[in-house]
Design a protein around this motif. Structure first.
Motif, PDB file in Angstrom:
ATOM      1  N   GLY A   1      12.042  -1.544  -0.278  1.00 39.57           N
ATOM      2  CA  GLY A   1      11.074  -2.490   0.262  1.00 39.57           C
ATOM      3  C   GLY A   1       9.887  -1.819   0.929  1.00 39.57           C
ATOM      4  O   GLY A   1       9.031  -2.493   1.492  1.00 39.57           O
ATOM      5  N   LEU A   2       9.828  -0.491   0.867  1.00 40.51           N
ATOM      6  CA  LEU A   2       8.705   0.249   1.432  1.00 40.51           C
ATOM      7  C   LEU A   2       7.456   0.054   0.579  1.00 40.51           C
ATOM      8  O   LEU A   2       7.546  -0.199  -0.622  1.00 40.51           O
ATOM      9  N   GLY A   3       6.291   0.220   1.199  1.00 42.60           N
ATOM     10  CA  GLY A   3       5.038   0.100   0.477  1.00 42.60           C
ATOM     11  C   GLY A   3       4.529   1.443  -0.008  1.00 42.60           C
ATOM     12  O   GLY A   3       5.212   2.460   0.070  1.00 42.60           O
ATOM     13  N   TYR A   4       3.277   1.427  -0.501  1.00 42.48           N
ATOM     14  CA  TYR A   4       2.609   2.639  -0.971  1.00 42.48           C
ATOM     15  C   TYR A   4       1.118   2.392  -0.799  1.00 42.48           C
ATOM     16  O   TYR A   4       0.603   1.369  -1.250  1.00 42.48           O
ATOM     17  N   GLY A   5       0.409   3.332  -0.170  1.00 43.59           N
ATOM     18  CA  GLY A   5      -1.016   3.143   0.037  1.00 43.59           C
ATOM     19  C   GLY A   5      -1.801   2.994  -1.244  1.00 43.59           C
ATOM     20  O   GLY A   5      -2.890   2.416  -1.256  1.00 43.59           O
ATOM     21  N   ILE A   6      -1.272   3.525  -2.358  1.00 41.38           N
ATOM     22  CA  ILE A   6      -1.956   3.420  -3.643  1.00 41.38           C
ATOM     23  C   ILE A   6      -1.540   2.183  -4.424  1.00 41.38           C
ATOM     24  O   ILE A   6      -2.060   1.937  -5.512  1.00 41.38           O
ATOM     25  N   ILE A   7      -0.601   1.422  -3.873  1.00 42.15           N
ATOM     26  CA  ILE A   7      -0.130   0.208  -4.540  1.00 42.15           C
ATOM     27  C   ILE A   7      -0.505  -1.036  -3.753  1.00 42.15           C
ATOM     28  O   ILE A   7      -0.989  -2.023  -4.316  1.00 42.15           O
ATOM     29  N   GLN A   8      -0.273  -1.010  -2.444  1.00 44.48           N
ATOM     30  CA  GLN A   8      -0.490  -2.194  -1.619  1.00 44.48           C
ATOM     31  C   GLN A   8      -1.973  -2.510  -1.477  1.00 44.48           C
ATOM     32  O   GLN A   8      -2.837  -1.650  -1.683  1.00 44.48           O
ATOM     33  N   LYS A   9      -2.238  -3.745  -1.101  1.00 49.73           N
ATOM     34  CA  LYS A   9      -3.603  -4.207  -0.865  1.00 49.73           C
ATOM     35  C   LYS A   9      -3.632  -4.922   0.487  1.00 49.73           C
ATOM     36  O   LYS A   9      -2.611  -5.306   1.030  1.00 49.73           O
ATOM     37  N   GLY A  10      -4.826  -5.124   0.992  1.00 51.84           N
ATOM     38  CA  GLY A  10      -4.954  -5.894   2.214  1.00 51.84           C
ATOM     39  C   GLY A  10      -4.539  -5.139   3.453  1.00 51.84           C
ATOM     40  O   GLY A  10      -4.614  -3.909   3.529  1.00 51.84           O
ATOM     41  N   PRO A  11      -4.047  -5.853   4.470  1.00 50.73           N
ATOM     42  CA  PRO A  11      -3.776  -5.265   5.789  1.00 50.73           C
ATOM     43  C   PRO A  11      -2.793  -4.106   5.772  1.00 50.73           C
ATOM     44  O   PRO A  11      -2.982  -3.124   6.491  1.00 50.73           O
ATOM     45  N   ILE A  12      -1.759  -4.189   4.954  1.00 45.91           N
ATOM     46  CA  ILE A  12      -0.737  -3.138   4.969  1.00 45.91           C
ATOM     47  C   ILE A  12      -1.300  -1.829   4.417  1.00 45.91           C
ATOM     48  O   ILE A  12      -1.016  -0.747   4.929  1.00 45.91           O
ATOM     49  N   GLN A  13      -2.123  -1.921   3.396  1.00 48.01           N
ATOM     50  CA  GLN A  13      -2.737  -0.718   2.830  1.00 48.01           C
ATOM     51  C   GLN A  13      -3.653  -0.064   3.856  1.00 48.01           C
ATOM     52  O   GLN A  13      -3.638   1.155   4.046  1.00 48.01           O
ATOM     53  N   LYS A  14      -4.441  -0.868   4.537  1.00 51.04           N
ATOM     54  CA  LYS A  14      -5.355  -0.356   5.556  1.00 51.04           C
ATOM     55  C   LYS A  14      -4.584   0.265   6.716  1.00 51.04           C
ATOM     56  O   LYS A  14      -4.955   1.319   7.243  1.00 51.04           O
ATOM     57  N   ALA A  15      -3.483  -0.358   7.096  1.00 52.10           N
ATOM     58  CA  ALA A  15      -2.686   0.152   8.209  1.00 52.10           C
ATOM     59  C   ALA A  15      -2.052   1.499   7.859  1.00 52.10           C
ATOM     60  O   ALA A  15      -1.987   2.407   8.701  1.00 52.10           O
ATOM     61  N   TYR A  16      -1.587   1.655   6.632  1.00 52.55           N
ATOM     62  CA  TYR A  16      -1.043   2.942   6.191  1.00 52.55           C
ATOM     63  C   TYR A  16      -2.094   4.038   6.359  1.00 52.55           C
ATOM     64  O   TYR A  16      -1.803   5.134   6.849  1.00 52.55           O
ATOM     65  N   GLU A  17      -3.326   3.752   5.928  1.00 51.13           N
ATOM     66  CA  GLU A  17      -4.387   4.746   6.002  1.00 51.13           C
ATOM     67  C   GLU A  17      -4.747   5.055   7.449  1.00 51.13           C
ATOM     68  O   GLU A  17      -4.906   6.221   7.822  1.00 51.13           O
ATOM     69  N   GLU A  18      -4.870   4.018   8.272  1.00 50.41           N
ATOM     70  CA  GLU A  18      -5.246   4.230   9.670  1.00 50.41           C
ATOM     71  C   GLU A  18      -4.202   5.046  10.415  1.00 50.41           C
ATOM     72  O   GLU A  18      -4.537   5.834  11.307  1.00 50.41           O
TER      73      GLU A  18
END
Length: 436
Positions: A171-188
């Motif tokens: 259930g983990l995400g991926y910065g190269i897959i996710q979009k929106g807030p979760i992707q931005k939060a991974y990068e930040e």
């Protein structure tokens, strides 16, 4: 092509890293039915279809080089190679050239985990919270890729296990897959387990990665999951997190564990998280493809892989020679043995290269639909393997007693079809060897 032209193309880190292989780039990798019974009658011959593809790609300037390696059983490998380390270069590529293998790192991390399981140091279905307590009370987004707010979160219905990490079902995400807030939060938060270039290319602003695997794991634990654990296959950072699990269990740095337990025993002397300056002379250049033209985005002599990474990326961090990766495949094909040395237990290899997806997990609409998944790689019809974001691919096929790999360096990997076509070309050549 001028630098400004490349700037205008606005290639993003997401598009570069996603490619065919990062997303399952081995979408057909290890999924072509070769016909096990018939393959017992194969008489090795020329790999004509593969050779024609290699010739086409290099002669027509699509890539600087391409190399395909093959090996039957425990025999030494053969190679079809064309091109040079860089466009207009003078050094021809061979089995000892160095390539960024990106997600072909994942099966290596997966097999390291299988060693620890085989040794009784951890269990396949062990909750990772027993090793990393911060994962004891994970929250999950109700709406996939939705807001990271209390009203869009719910408790995880079950704990994340080692099996989940191995199979991208945590259930983990991926910065190269996710979009929106979760992707931005991974990068930040610097949850960035990969690298492309030192160059200040537009669209590649990706934040500053955290400085250690421990910090990566701790930061990831603070983020919500994007899916309930054990419910759906979703490409993720799970193999990177598994690197932290491995180093906690072994009480040694993850990269040291790989070297001592896998690379040294298997004779993999040219596999690196950081390329030594002494090896630049055999290191390839990586290219971004813009309007059909290769543009150098990571030149060998100024490569980001000459720098020590923020932490060892278990999902995408290795540079490796075709000879070394062939030794990894040969060890797997030998059920843990290579050149008289036992690197892994036979059961660990058999389980790791089998379908270990959690029972009932949903794969519809993913690159795993109708397929299985093992320890960091796709499983189908007696084959196990994966690909990388710069166009590489590799698999073992137990029914054919064959190991095969493709090496080249371009991004995004889905710019050209060769990565996904490679196992199909291998299948055509095998059919010809069978006389049909």
């Amino acid at each position: 092509m001028a630098y400004k032209d490349f700037q205008d193309a606005q290639l993003s880190r997401r598009s570069l890293l996603r490619g065919g292989a990062y997303l399952g780039g081995a979408a057909t990798l290890a999924s072509v039915p070769f016909g096990r019974a018939a393959l017992a009658q194969v008489k090795p011959g020329p790999w004509e279809n593969v050779a024609a593809a290699v010739e086409d790609y290099v002669s027509n300037g699509k890539v600087a080089n391409m190399l395909a390696s093959f090996g039957w059983g425990q025999a030494e490998p053969s190679a079809i190679a064309k091109g040079t380390l860089a466009v207009d270069g003078s050094t021809a590529v061979d089995m000892d050239s160095l390539y960024r293998i990106y997600s072909m790192t994942k099966p290596i991390t997966g097999m390291a985990a299988m060693m620890l399981i085989d040794d009784g140091l951890m269990r396949l279905d062990q909750p990772i919270a027993e090793i990393l307590p911060a994962y004891g009370e994970m929250m999950v987004q109700k709406e996939y890729d939705g807001a990271i707010t209390e009203d869009n979160l719910e408790p995880a219905a079950r704990p994340i296990t080692i099996r989940h990490l191995l199979t991208h079902t945590a259930g983990l995400g991926y910065g190269i897959i996710q979009k929106g807030p979760i992707q931005k939060a991974y990068e930040e938060k610097g949850l960035i387990p990969g690298q492309v270039t030192r160059l200040p290319l537009p669209g590649l602003g990706r934040g500053k990665p955290v400085g250690s695997l421990e910090a990566f794991a701790d930061g990831l634990a603070e983020m919500p999951l994007v899916l309930q654990p054990g419910t759906k296959w979703s490409y993720s950072v799970s193999l990177d997190l598994l690197g932290r699990v491995i180093e906690v269990v072994e009480k040694k740095p993850f990269d040291q564990v790989l070297k001592e337990r896998l690379f040294d025993p298997a004779g993999m002397t040219s596999t690196y998280f950081t390329v030594p300056e002494s090896e630049i002379g055999r290191y390839t250049t990586n290219y971004g493809i813009v309007a059909g033209t290769p543009f150098p985005i990571d030149p060998a002599d100024s490569s980001i892989y000459l720098d020590e990474p923020a932490f060892p990326f278990g999902g995408a961090g290795l540079v490796c020679s075709p000879r070394d990766y062939d030794r990894f495949l040969r060890m797997l094909l030998g059920y843990g043995m290579i050149d008289g040395t036992r690197v892994m237990g036979e059961l660990a290899v058999r389980v790791g290269t089998s379908n270990i997806l959690p029972k009932g997990v949903d794969t519809e609409g993913t690159w795993m639909a109708g397929q299985g998944f093992g320890a960091g790689g796709r499983v189908s019809d007696g084959a196990y393997g994966w690909g990388g974001a710069a166009g590489t691919a590799a698999f073992v096929h137990y029914g054919a007693n064959l190991r095969a790999a493709l090496f080249t360096q371009y991004m995004p990997s889905d710019t050209y079809p060769i990565q996904n076509q490679f196992p199909e070309l291998v299948a055509k050549d095998l059919a010809a060897m069978q006389g049909g």
